[in-house]
Design a protein around this motif. Structure first.
Motif, short mmCIF file in Angstrom:
data_model
loop_
_atom_site.label_atom_id
_atom_site.label_comp_id
_atom_site.label_asym_id
_atom_site.label_seq_id
_atom_site.Cartn_x
_atom_site.Cartn_y
_atom_site.Cartn_z
N TYR A 93 -4.85 -7.85 7.67
CA TYR A 93 -5.26 -6.83 6.66
C TYR A 93 -4.94 -5.79 7.08
O TYR A 93 -5.66 -4.71 7.12
N ARG A 124 -4.71 -1.81 6.48
CA ARG A 124 -5.66 -0.30 6.14
C ARG A 124 -4.70 0.47 5.73
O ARG A 124 -4.47 1.56 5.58
N SER A 143 -3.51 2.37 1.88
CA SER A 143 -4.06 1.77 -0.18
C SER A 143 -2.68 3.08 -0.49
O SER A 143 -2.08 3.90 0.10
N TYR A 171 -1.18 -9.53 3.59
CA TYR A 171 -1.21 -10.08 4.83
C TYR A 171 -0.45 -9.58 5.73
O TYR A 171 0.72 -10.32 4.95
N LEU A 223 4.85 -4.00 1.12
CA LEU A 223 3.29 -3.78 -0.05
C LEU A 223 4.08 -2.56 -1.05
O LEU A 223 3.88 -3.42 -1.94
N ARG A 253 -3.37 -5.42 -4.21
CA ARG A 253 -3.74 -4.31 -3.39
C ARG A 253 -4.19 -3.82 -2.17
O ARG A 253 -3.63 -3.21 -1.68
N ASN A 254 -3.93 -4.73 -1.67
CA ASN A 254 -2.96 -5.48 0.09
C ASN A 254 -2.10 -6.79 0.23
O ASN A 254 -1.74 -6.58 -0.23
#
Length: 120
Positions: free
Chosen positions: A33, A35, A37, A26, A11, A23-24
């Motif tokens: 996905y 979690r 951020s 896989y 990410l 934003r995310n």
């Protein structure tokens, strides 16, 4: 290296390559996905992992990011080698890894497991 560390690094690379528009991510190996951020830019990477309730962050210095996983107390380095290509070192396992990003797809090779992991 742990699966959620690979996901966070994948990410981070996508965010660096897309100016934080992603934003995310896989994780095809975990079929989910994660979690996670936060943001990644030329100065720092700062994520919060909601699944583990911990931070994953670090600053850019001397050509690389020195990241710290607060949940495991492990350092991980990452640096850009060329456009879309990164490499780093996981101090907890004592192993290298490499990441290749093309568009929104990330291929992650972990020398510790000798396997490829894919993200999008």
């Amino acid at each position: 290296m742990k699966p959620y560390q690979r996901a966070a690094l994948a990410l981070a690379v996508l965010k660096l390559e897309t100016n934080n528009t992603k934003r995310n991510i896989y994780d095809y190996t975990q079929s989910c996905y994660p979690r996670i951020s936060g943001h990644a830019d030329k100065a720092c990477i700062k994520f919060f992992d909601y699944d583990r309730n911990t931070y994953f962050e670090g600053r850019f210095n001397d050509g690389e990011y020195r990241l710290y996983d607060y949940g495991h107390g492990e350092y991980i380095s990452i640096k850009q080698k060329s456009a879309g290509c990164y490499e780093g070192y996981h101090y907890g396992s004592g192993r290298y890894y490499s990441i290749a990003c093309q568009g929104n797809k990330v291929s992650f090779y972990d020398y510790g497991t000798a396997l490829y992991y894919n993200f999008a």
